[in-house]
Write an enzyme that holds these catalytic residues in place. Structure first.
Site, PDB file in Angstrom:
ATOM      1  N   LYS A   1     -26.291  76.626 -15.951  1.00 40.31           N
ATOM      2  CA  LYS A   1     -26.718  75.027 -16.017  1.00 40.31           C
ATOM      3  C   LYS A   1     -27.092  74.562 -14.732  1.00 40.31           C
ATOM      4  CE  LYS A   1     -22.682  74.094 -18.084  1.00 40.31           C
ATOM      5  NZ  LYS A   1     -21.309  73.484 -18.585  1.00 40.31           N
TER       6      LYS A   1
ATOM      7  N   THR B   1     -22.370  60.408 -17.613  1.00 44.47           N
ATOM      8  CA  THR B   1     -22.510  61.637 -17.828  1.00 44.47           C
ATOM      9  C   THR B   1     -21.257  62.480 -18.411  1.00 44.47           C
ATOM     10  OG1 THR B   1     -22.844  62.361 -15.677  1.00 44.47           O
ATOM     11  CG2 THR B   1     -24.862  61.814 -17.044  1.00 44.47           C
TER      12      THR B   1
ATOM     13  N   GLY C   1     -18.461  64.544 -19.792  1.00 43.63           N
ATOM     14  CA  GLY C   1     -18.508  65.019 -21.027  1.00 43.63           C
ATOM     15  C   GLY C   1     -19.508  65.957 -21.200  1.00 43.63           C
ATOM     16  N   THR C   2     -20.656  66.184 -20.466  1.00 39.39           N
ATOM     17  CA  THR C   2     -21.788  66.833 -20.576  1.00 39.39           C
ATOM     18  C   THR C   2     -21.482  68.232 -21.066  1.00 39.39           C
ATOM     19  OG1 THR C   2     -22.084  67.113 -18.377  1.00 39.39           O
ATOM     20  CG2 THR C   2     -23.522  65.297 -19.631  1.00 39.39           C
ATOM     21  N   GLY C   3     -20.885  68.735 -20.354  1.00 36.50           N
ATOM     22  CA  GLY C   3     -20.370  70.445 -20.389  1.00 36.50           C
ATOM     23  C   GLY C   3     -19.873  70.803 -21.463  1.00 36.50           C
ATOM     24  N   CYS C   4     -18.730  69.871 -22.129  1.00 35.22           N
ATOM     25  CA  CYS C   4     -18.017  69.947 -23.254  1.00 35.22           C
ATOM     26  C   CYS C   4     -19.064  69.934 -24.400  1.00 35.22           C
ATOM     27  CB  CYS C   4     -16.758  69.161 -23.464  1.00 35.22           C
ATOM     28  SG  CYS C   4     -15.777  69.271 -22.063  1.00 35.22           S
TER      29      CYS C   4
END
Length: 291
Positions: A198, A229, A231-234
Protein backbone atom coordinates in the site's frame (compact mmCIF):
# COMPACT_ATOMS: atom_id res chain seq x y z
CA UNK A 1 -10.18 4.79 -9.67
CA UNK A 2 -13.96 5.09 -9.74
CA UNK A 3 -15.78 5.66 -6.48
CA UNK A 4 -19.06 4.17 -7.72
CA UNK A 5 -20.80 1.97 -5.15
CA UNK A 6 -19.06 -1.36 -4.67
CA UNK A 7 -20.93 -4.33 -6.12
CA UNK A 8 -23.10 -6.14 -3.60
CA UNK A 9 -24.41 -9.70 -3.80
CA UNK A 10 -27.73 -10.01 -5.56
CA UNK A 11 -29.31 -11.49 -2.46
CA UNK A 12 -28.74 -8.34 -0.41
CA UNK A 13 -31.98 -6.30 -0.24
CA UNK A 14 -31.87 -2.63 -1.10
CA UNK A 15 -31.91 -0.34 1.96
CA UNK A 16 -35.49 0.21 3.07
CA UNK A 17 -36.95 -2.68 1.07
CA UNK A 18 -38.73 -5.63 2.65
CA UNK A 19 -36.79 -8.91 2.76
CA UNK A 20 -38.01 -11.78 0.62
CA UNK A 21 -40.40 -14.10 2.47
CA UNK A 22 -39.12 -17.33 3.93
CA UNK A 23 -35.62 -18.47 4.86
CA UNK A 24 -32.77 -17.92 2.45
CA UNK A 25 -29.32 -19.47 2.23
CA UNK A 26 -26.70 -18.02 4.54
CA UNK A 27 -24.39 -15.50 2.91
CA UNK A 28 -20.68 -16.26 2.69
CA UNK A 29 -19.00 -16.17 6.11
CA UNK A 30 -15.90 -14.12 6.86
CA UNK A 31 -13.96 -14.24 10.13
CA UNK A 32 -11.88 -11.37 11.46
CA UNK A 33 -9.17 -12.11 14.04
CA UNK A 34 -8.24 -8.69 15.41
CA UNK A 35 -8.41 -6.18 18.24
CA UNK A 36 -11.28 -3.97 19.33
CA UNK A 37 -11.32 -0.22 18.63
CA UNK A 38 -13.61 1.33 21.23
CA UNK A 39 -14.02 4.39 18.99
CA UNK A 40 -15.55 2.23 16.25
CA UNK A 41 -13.32 3.36 13.39
CA UNK A 42 -10.83 0.52 13.02
CA UNK A 43 -10.23 -3.03 14.25
CA UNK A 44 -13.04 -5.51 14.75
CA UNK A 45 -15.64 -2.76 14.47
CA UNK A 46 -14.42 -1.59 11.06
CA UNK A 47 -14.11 -5.17 9.87
CA UNK A 48 -17.69 -6.09 10.73
CA UNK A 49 -19.07 -2.87 9.23
CA UNK A 50 -17.21 -3.57 6.00
CA UNK A 51 -18.46 -7.13 5.85
CA UNK A 52 -22.05 -6.02 6.39
CA UNK A 53 -21.74 -3.37 3.67
CA UNK A 54 -20.45 -5.94 1.19
CA UNK A 55 -23.11 -8.55 1.89
CA UNK A 56 -21.22 -11.24 3.80
CA UNK A 57 -21.76 -12.55 7.31
CA UNK A 58 -19.03 -11.20 9.58
CA UNK A 59 -17.76 -13.12 12.61
CA UNK A 60 -15.02 -12.19 15.06
CA UNK A 61 -12.22 -13.50 17.23
CA UNK A 62 -11.16 -10.78 19.63
CA UNK A 63 -7.41 -10.68 20.31
CA UNK A 64 -7.10 -7.46 22.30
CA UNK A 65 -9.12 -4.62 23.79
CA UNK A 66 -8.02 -1.04 23.27
CA UNK A 67 -9.10 2.22 24.84
CA UNK A 68 -9.06 4.24 21.66
CA UNK A 69 -10.66 7.35 20.18
CA UNK A 70 -10.04 9.92 17.45
CA UNK A 71 -6.96 11.19 19.31
CA UNK A 72 -5.10 7.90 19.68
CA UNK A 73 -4.75 4.73 21.74
CA UNK A 74 -4.81 5.32 25.49
CA UNK A 75 -4.41 1.68 26.48
CA UNK A 76 -4.31 -1.89 25.10
CA UNK A 77 -4.81 -5.26 26.77
CA UNK A 78 -4.30 -8.51 24.88
CA UNK A 79 -6.47 -11.54 25.55
CA UNK A 80 -5.02 -14.87 26.71
CA UNK A 81 -4.04 -17.28 23.97
CA UNK A 82 -6.56 -19.84 25.22
CA UNK A 83 -9.39 -17.30 24.86
CA UNK A 84 -8.37 -16.52 21.29
CA UNK A 85 -8.04 -20.19 20.40
CA UNK A 86 -11.44 -21.01 21.95
CA UNK A 87 -13.20 -18.24 20.00
CA UNK A 88 -11.64 -19.40 16.74
CA UNK A 89 -12.51 -23.07 17.22
CA UNK A 90 -16.03 -22.19 18.35
CA UNK A 91 -16.77 -20.31 15.15
CA UNK A 92 -14.86 -22.36 12.59
CA UNK A 93 -15.87 -25.80 13.85
CA UNK A 94 -19.60 -25.00 13.92
CA UNK A 95 -20.29 -22.24 11.39
CA UNK A 96 -17.35 -22.53 9.00
CA UNK A 97 -15.63 -19.78 7.05
CA UNK A 98 -15.09 -18.81 3.43
CA UNK A 99 -12.32 -16.31 4.26
CA UNK A 100 -10.32 -15.11 7.28
CA UNK A 101 -8.76 -11.70 7.90
CA UNK A 102 -6.19 -10.98 10.61
CA UNK A 103 -5.38 -7.61 12.16
CA UNK A 104 -3.91 -6.66 15.53
CA UNK A 105 -2.25 -9.70 17.11
CA UNK A 106 -0.13 -7.82 19.67
CA UNK A 107 2.37 -10.49 20.83
CA UNK A 108 4.53 -13.32 19.54
CA UNK A 109 2.41 -15.83 21.46
CA UNK A 110 -0.79 -14.65 19.81
CA UNK A 111 0.81 -14.48 16.36
CA UNK A 112 2.05 -18.05 16.62
CA UNK A 113 -1.25 -19.37 17.99
CA UNK A 114 -3.28 -17.68 15.25
CA UNK A 115 -0.85 -18.82 12.55
CA UNK A 116 -1.26 -22.43 13.71
CA UNK A 117 -5.05 -22.08 13.56
CA UNK A 118 -4.92 -20.56 10.09
CA UNK A 119 -2.65 -23.32 8.80
CA UNK A 120 -5.39 -25.83 9.60
CA UNK A 121 -8.21 -23.85 7.96
CA UNK A 122 -9.09 -24.42 4.30
CA UNK A 123 -10.03 -20.84 3.40
CA UNK A 124 -8.22 -17.85 1.90
CA UNK A 125 -6.46 -15.68 4.47
CA UNK A 126 -5.84 -11.92 4.29
CA UNK A 127 -3.05 -10.85 6.66
CA UNK A 128 -2.94 -7.18 7.62
CA UNK A 129 0.34 -7.10 9.59
CA UNK A 130 -0.74 -4.29 11.91
CA UNK A 131 2.25 -2.67 13.59
CA UNK A 132 1.13 0.81 14.61
CA UNK A 133 -2.15 2.73 14.78
CA UNK A 134 -3.07 5.66 12.54
CA UNK A 135 -1.77 7.92 15.32
CA UNK A 136 1.58 6.11 15.60
CA UNK A 137 0.76 4.06 18.70
CA UNK A 138 2.46 0.62 18.73
CA UNK A 139 0.06 -2.32 18.37
CA UNK A 140 2.60 -5.12 17.90
CA UNK A 141 5.44 -5.99 20.25
CA UNK A 142 8.88 -5.78 18.67
CA UNK A 143 9.48 -9.35 19.85
CA UNK A 144 6.60 -10.52 17.63
CA UNK A 145 8.10 -9.38 14.32
CA UNK A 146 10.00 -12.62 13.72
CA UNK A 147 6.83 -14.63 14.39
CA UNK A 148 4.96 -12.52 11.83
CA UNK A 149 7.71 -13.17 9.28
CA UNK A 150 8.14 -16.90 9.84
CA UNK A 151 4.73 -18.10 11.06
CA UNK A 152 1.98 -15.69 9.98
CA UNK A 153 2.99 -14.45 6.53
CA UNK A 154 3.38 -17.98 5.11
CA UNK A 155 -0.34 -18.59 5.80
CA UNK A 156 -1.44 -15.54 3.80
CA UNK A 157 -3.28 -15.69 0.51
CA UNK A 158 -2.80 -11.91 0.45
CA UNK A 159 -0.65 -9.81 2.78
CA UNK A 160 -1.45 -6.09 2.92
CA UNK A 161 1.39 -4.14 4.58
CA UNK A 162 1.69 -0.38 4.40
CA UNK A 163 5.11 1.19 3.92
CA UNK A 164 5.83 1.49 7.65
CA UNK A 165 5.04 -2.20 8.10
CA UNK A 166 7.22 -3.11 5.11
CA UNK A 167 10.11 -1.29 6.78
CA UNK A 168 9.45 -3.04 10.10
CA UNK A 169 9.32 -6.49 8.51
CA UNK A 170 11.97 -6.27 5.80
CA UNK A 171 14.10 -3.19 6.40
CA UNK A 172 13.18 -1.88 2.93
CA UNK A 173 12.46 1.86 3.04
CA UNK A 174 10.21 3.04 0.20
CA UNK A 175 10.32 6.73 -0.65
CA UNK A 176 8.87 6.68 -4.17
CA UNK A 177 6.68 4.57 -6.42
CA UNK A 178 9.80 3.00 -7.91
CA UNK A 179 10.47 1.25 -4.60
CA UNK A 180 7.18 -0.62 -4.42
CA UNK A 181 8.42 -3.53 -6.50
CA UNK A 182 11.47 -4.08 -4.27
CA UNK A 183 9.21 -3.93 -1.21
CA UNK A 184 6.82 -6.47 -2.68
CA UNK A 185 9.56 -8.97 -3.45
CA UNK A 186 11.04 -8.53 0.03
CA UNK A 187 7.69 -9.41 1.64
CA UNK A 188 7.07 -12.31 -0.77
CA UNK A 189 10.31 -13.87 0.49
CA UNK A 190 8.42 -14.69 3.70
CA UNK A 191 5.86 -16.86 1.91
CA UNK A 192 2.52 -15.12 1.22
CA UNK A 193 0.96 -16.13 -2.12
CA UNK A 194 0.26 -12.48 -3.00
CA UNK A 195 1.29 -9.18 -1.48
CA UNK A 196 -0.42 -5.82 -1.78
CA UNK A 197 2.04 -3.04 -0.99
CA UNK A 198 0.00 0.00 0.00
CA UNK A 199 1.61 3.22 -1.20
CA UNK A 200 -0.80 5.57 0.50
CA UNK A 201 2.01 7.25 2.45
CA UNK A 202 3.73 8.41 -0.75
CA UNK A 203 3.11 11.75 -2.43
CA UNK A 204 0.82 11.95 -5.45
CA UNK A 205 -1.91 9.48 -6.33
CA UNK A 206 -2.69 6.64 -3.92
CA UNK A 207 -0.94 3.82 -5.78
CA UNK A 208 -0.70 0.21 -4.59
CA UNK A 209 1.11 -2.76 -6.11
CA UNK A 210 -0.43 -6.24 -6.04
CA UNK A 211 1.85 -9.08 -7.14
CA UNK A 212 2.52 -12.77 -6.68
CA UNK A 213 6.08 -12.31 -7.89
CA UNK A 214 5.06 -12.85 -11.50
CA UNK A 215 1.89 -10.96 -12.42
CA UNK A 216 1.71 -7.31 -11.38
CA UNK A 217 -1.39 -5.19 -10.88
CA UNK A 218 -0.93 -1.45 -10.27
CA UNK A 219 -3.95 0.09 -8.58
CA UNK A 220 -4.35 3.86 -8.62
CA UNK A 221 -6.85 6.23 -7.07
CA UNK A 222 -6.80 10.00 -6.71
CA UNK A 223 -5.44 11.30 -3.42
CA UNK A 224 -8.47 12.71 -1.61
CA UNK A 225 -8.40 15.89 0.43
CA UNK A 226 -9.84 14.34 3.57
CA UNK A 227 -7.87 13.81 6.79
CA UNK A 228 -10.53 11.53 8.27
CA UNK A 229 -9.00 8.19 7.27
CA UNK A 230 -9.01 6.18 10.49
CA UNK A 231 -9.52 2.49 9.73
CA UNK A 232 -8.42 2.43 6.10
CA UNK A 233 -6.07 -0.55 6.48
CA UNK A 234 -8.57 -2.67 8.40
CA UNK A 235 -11.32 -1.73 5.97
CA UNK A 236 -9.28 -2.61 2.89
CA UNK A 237 -8.17 -5.99 4.23
CA UNK A 238 -11.70 -6.86 5.33
CA UNK A 239 -13.07 -5.87 1.93
CA UNK A 240 -10.52 -8.11 0.20
CA UNK A 241 -11.52 -11.02 2.45
CA UNK A 242 -15.20 -10.34 1.77
CA UNK A 243 -14.74 -10.37 -1.99
CA UNK A 244 -12.63 -13.54 -1.81
CA UNK A 245 -15.47 -15.18 0.14
CA UNK A 246 -17.84 -14.09 -2.62
CA UNK A 247 -15.77 -16.03 -5.13
CA UNK A 248 -13.61 -13.33 -6.70
CA UNK A 249 -10.05 -14.04 -7.78
CA UNK A 250 -7.31 -12.26 -5.83
CA UNK A 251 -6.83 -9.49 -8.45
CA UNK A 252 -10.60 -9.02 -8.76
CA UNK A 253 -11.06 -8.95 -4.98
CA UNK A 254 -8.28 -6.43 -4.42
CA UNK A 255 -9.48 -4.17 -7.24
CA UNK A 256 -13.06 -4.17 -5.91
CA UNK A 257 -11.79 -3.57 -2.36
CA UNK A 258 -9.71 -0.61 -3.54
CA UNK A 259 -12.83 0.92 -5.09
CA UNK A 260 -14.81 0.37 -1.90
CA UNK A 261 -12.20 1.89 0.41
CA UNK A 262 -11.67 4.86 -1.92
CA UNK A 263 -15.36 5.65 -1.62
CA UNK A 264 -15.20 5.18 2.15
CA UNK A 265 -12.29 7.63 2.40
CA UNK A 266 -14.10 10.18 0.24
CA UNK A 267 -17.03 10.02 2.66
CA UNK A 268 -14.93 10.02 5.86
CA UNK A 269 -16.27 12.31 8.54
CA UNK A 270 -15.09 14.25 11.59
CA UNK A 271 -15.58 12.52 14.93
CA UNK A 272 -14.18 13.73 18.23
CA UNK A 273 -11.21 16.06 18.33
CA UNK A 274 -8.79 14.17 16.09
CA UNK A 275 -8.84 11.93 13.01
CA UNK A 276 -12.31 10.70 12.11
CA UNK A 277 -13.18 7.37 10.49
CA UNK A 278 -13.92 6.41 6.93
CA UNK A 279 -17.60 5.83 6.19
CA UNK A 280 -18.21 2.11 5.77
CA UNK A 281 -21.82 2.70 4.69
CA UNK A 282 -20.93 5.30 2.03
CA UNK A 283 -22.58 3.40 -0.80
CA UNK A 284 -25.96 3.54 0.99
CA UNK A 285 -25.89 7.27 1.68
CA UNK A 286 -26.57 10.39 -0.38
CA UNK A 287 -24.86 11.96 -2.21
CA UNK A 288 -22.20 9.22 -2.31
CA UNK A 289 -24.61 6.53 -3.45
CA UNK A 290 -25.07 8.42 -6.71
CA UNK A 291 -22.88 6.95 -9.45
Amino acid sequence: MSTAPAPAPGSAPAPGSAPAPGPRPAPPRVLTVAGSDSGGGAGIQADLKTMLALGVHGMSVLTAVTAQNSLGVQGAWELPVEAVRAQYRSVVDDIGVQAVKTGMLASAELVEAVAALLAGTAAPVVVDPVGVSKHGDPLLAASALESVRTALLPTATVATPNLDEVAQLTGVEVTSEDGLREAAHAVLEYGPAWVLIKGGHLAGDAVDLLTDGSAEHWLRAPRLDNRHTHGTGCTLASAIASYLALGRSVPEAVTAAKTYVTGAIAAGFALGGGIGPVDHAWAFREPHAAG
